[in-house]
Design a protein around this motif. Structure first.
Motif, PDB file in Angstrom:
ATOM      1  N   ALA A   1      39.146  46.556  22.678  1.00 24.53           N
ATOM      2  CA  ALA A   1      39.914  47.149  23.772  1.00 24.53           C
ATOM      3  C   ALA A   1      40.749  46.089  24.469  1.00 24.53           C
ATOM      4  O   ALA A   1      41.893  46.338  24.843  1.00 24.53           O
ATOM      5  CB  ALA A   1      38.971  47.829  24.769  1.00 24.53           C
ATOM      6  N   GLN A   2      40.203  44.889  24.641  1.00 29.92           N
ATOM      7  CA  GLN A   2      40.955  43.821  25.281  1.00 29.92           C
ATOM      8  C   GLN A   2      42.137  43.394  24.425  1.00 29.92           C
ATOM      9  O   GLN A   2      43.214  43.126  24.928  1.00 29.92           O
ATOM     10  CB  GLN A   2      40.053  42.621  25.563  1.00 29.92           C
ATOM     11  N   VAL A   3      41.962  43.326  23.137  1.00 31.22           N
ATOM     12  CA  VAL A   3      43.020  42.924  22.230  1.00 31.22           C
ATOM     13  C   VAL A   3      44.106  43.987  22.182  1.00 31.22           C
ATOM     14  O   VAL A   3      45.280  43.683  22.015  1.00 31.22           O
ATOM     15  CB  VAL A   3      42.454  42.650  20.818  1.00 31.22           C
ATOM     16  N   ALA A   4      43.746  45.248  22.342  1.00 31.59           N
ATOM     17  CA  ALA A   4      44.679  46.351  22.208  1.00 31.59           C
ATOM     18  C   ALA A   4      45.583  46.533  23.424  1.00 31.59           C
ATOM     19  O   ALA A   4      46.488  47.352  23.384  1.00 31.59           O
ATOM     20  CB  ALA A   4      43.914  47.633  21.927  1.00 31.59           C
ATOM     21  N   LEU A   5      45.364  45.800  24.497  1.00 29.34           N
ATOM     22  CA  LEU A   5      46.202  45.936  25.678  1.00 29.34           C
ATOM     23  C   LEU A   5      47.604  45.407  25.415  1.00 29.34           C
ATOM     24  O   LEU A   5      47.776  44.370  24.774  1.00 29.34           O
ATOM     25  CB  LEU A   5      45.606  45.146  26.853  1.00 29.34           C
ATOM     26  N   THR A   6      48.591  46.127  25.930  1.00 30.59           N
ATOM     27  CA  THR A   6      49.955  45.614  25.874  1.00 30.59           C
ATOM     28  C   THR A   6      50.066  44.490  26.907  1.00 30.59           C
ATOM     29  O   THR A   6      49.221  44.393  27.812  1.00 30.59           O
ATOM     30  CB  THR A   6      50.976  46.709  26.213  1.00 30.59           C
ATOM     31  N   PRO A   7      51.093  43.669  26.813  1.00 36.73           N
ATOM     32  CA  PRO A   7      51.249  42.621  27.835  1.00 36.73           C
ATOM     33  C   PRO A   7      51.316  43.185  29.253  1.00 36.73           C
ATOM     34  O   PRO A   7      50.718  42.623  30.175  1.00 36.73           O
ATOM     35  CB  PRO A   7      52.560  41.935  27.436  1.00 36.73           C
ATOM     36  N   ARG A   8      51.999  44.285  29.435  1.00 33.77           N
ATOM     37  CA  ARG A   8      52.077  44.903  30.778  1.00 33.77           C
ATOM     38  C   ARG A   8      50.711  45.383  31.242  1.00 33.77           C
ATOM     39  O   ARG A   8      50.357  45.235  32.404  1.00 33.77           O
ATOM     40  CB  ARG A   8      53.066  46.061  30.777  1.00 33.77           C
ATOM     41  N   GLU A   9      49.950  45.984  30.327  1.00 33.46           N
ATOM     42  CA  GLU A   9      48.610  46.445  30.684  1.00 33.46           C
ATOM     43  C   GLU A   9      47.708  45.270  31.037  1.00 33.46           C
ATOM     44  O   GLU A   9      46.901  45.361  31.965  1.00 33.46           O
ATOM     45  CB  GLU A   9      48.000  47.252  29.544  1.00 33.46           C
ATOM     46  N   ALA A  10      47.848  44.176  30.317  1.00 32.68           N
ATOM     47  CA  ALA A  10      47.051  42.978  30.603  1.00 32.68           C
ATOM     48  C   ALA A  10      47.417  42.408  31.973  1.00 32.68           C
ATOM     49  O   ALA A  10      46.542  42.029  32.751  1.00 32.68           O
ATOM     50  CB  ALA A  10      47.253  41.936  29.517  1.00 32.68           C
ATOM     51  N   GLU A  11      48.717  42.353  32.268  1.00 33.48           N
ATOM     52  CA  GLU A  11      49.150  41.870  33.578  1.00 33.48           C
ATOM     53  C   GLU A  11      48.603  42.772  34.678  1.00 33.48           C
ATOM     54  O   GLU A  11      48.115  42.295  35.707  1.00 33.48           O
ATOM     55  CB  GLU A  11      50.682  41.818  33.645  1.00 33.48           C
ATOM     56  N   ALA A  12      48.696  44.081  34.474  1.00 32.49           N
ATOM     57  CA  ALA A  12      48.177  45.033  35.463  1.00 32.49           C
ATOM     58  C   ALA A  12      46.679  44.847  35.661  1.00 32.49           C
ATOM     59  O   ALA A  12      46.188  44.858  36.802  1.00 32.49           O
ATOM     60  CB  ALA A  12      48.483  46.471  35.026  1.00 32.49           C
ATOM     61  N   ALA A  13      45.942  44.649  34.584  1.00 32.79           N
ATOM     62  CA  ALA A  13      44.487  44.476  34.670  1.00 32.79           C
ATOM     63  C   ALA A  13      44.127  43.223  35.470  1.00 32.79           C
ATOM     64  O   ALA A  13      43.198  43.233  36.285  1.00 32.79           O
ATOM     65  CB  ALA A  13      43.874  44.405  33.274  1.00 32.79           C
ATOM     66  N   VAL A  14      44.869  42.145  35.256  1.00 33.64           N
ATOM     67  CA  VAL A  14      44.581  40.904  35.980  1.00 33.64           C
ATOM     68  C   VAL A  14      44.930  41.059  37.460  1.00 33.64           C
ATOM     69  O   VAL A  14      44.201  40.581  38.330  1.00 33.64           O
ATOM     70  CB  VAL A  14      45.339  39.718  35.334  1.00 33.64           C
ATOM     71  N   LEU A  15      46.024  41.735  37.757  1.00 33.47           N
ATOM     72  CA  LEU A  15      46.383  41.987  39.158  1.00 33.47           C
ATOM     73  C   LEU A  15      45.314  42.835  39.851  1.00 33.47           C
ATOM     74  O   LEU A  15      44.943  42.559  40.996  1.00 33.47           O
ATOM     75  CB  LEU A  15      47.746  42.677  39.244  1.00 33.47           C
ATOM     76  N   ILE A  16      44.815  43.829  39.153  1.00 34.74           N
ATOM     77  CA  ILE A  16      43.757  44.674  39.727  1.00 34.74           C
ATOM     78  C   ILE A  16      42.484  43.859  39.925  1.00 34.74           C
ATOM     79  O   ILE A  16      41.805  43.988  40.952  1.00 34.74           O
ATOM     80  CB  ILE A  16      43.503  45.916  38.844  1.00 34.74           C
ATOM     81  N   LYS A  17      42.160  43.001  38.981  1.00 32.70           N
ATOM     82  CA  LYS A  17      40.968  42.151  39.123  1.00 32.70           C
ATOM     83  C   LYS A  17      41.089  41.289  40.385  1.00 32.70           C
ATOM     84  O   LYS A  17      40.132  41.174  41.158  1.00 32.70           O
ATOM     85  CB  LYS A  17      40.795  41.270  37.895  1.00 32.70           C
TER      86      LYS A  17
END
Length: 121
Positions: A12-28
């Motif tokens: 699931a972590q690998v499948a994130l798009t760059p935008r989704e990864a950025e969003a996830a880190v901002l939410i964290k």
């Protein structure tokens, strides 16, 4: 956690798009700051670590967004530079004179940007 669940989490972590990864880190980062704000007396000692994490996130985001070859319109690059400068100023202010209310803007900016990134994925 079972082996299968671990494998799924890694996938699931690998499948994130760059935008989704950025969003996830901002939410964290927002979640960490919100936890401190919600329980200020108990969580205040963890403030510097949470602010440092948020600063690292914003250093990466604002640097990537404002690079000359970034595929963003100039207006958006300028907006990200200004927003990054605000985040850095507010972060420094919260470190120098800590108070729970100084975290509100940082939390909201992170959440709003994450929401925008997810909407445009």
């Amino acid at each position: 956690m079972s082996y299968g669940a671990n494998a799924y989490a890694r996938t699931a972590q690998v499948a994130l798009t760059p935008r989704e990864a950025e969003a996830a880190v901002l939410i964290k980062a927002a979640v960490r700051l919100q936890a401190i704000q919600d329980n200020w007396d108990a969580q205040h000692p963890t403030l510097d670590d949470a602010l440092a994490f948020n600063r690292k996130v914003w250093t990466i985001l604002s640097t990537a967004a404002t690079e000359p070859d970034a595929p963003l319109p100039d207006e958006l690059k300028t907006s990200m530079a200004r927003l990054g400068a605000f985040v850095f100023t507010r972060t420094f202010d919260a470190m120098v004179e800590p108070s729970a209310d100084k975290l509100t803007a940082l939390i909201q900016i992170n959440r709003d940007l994450a929401s925008g990134l997810r909407d445009n994925s």
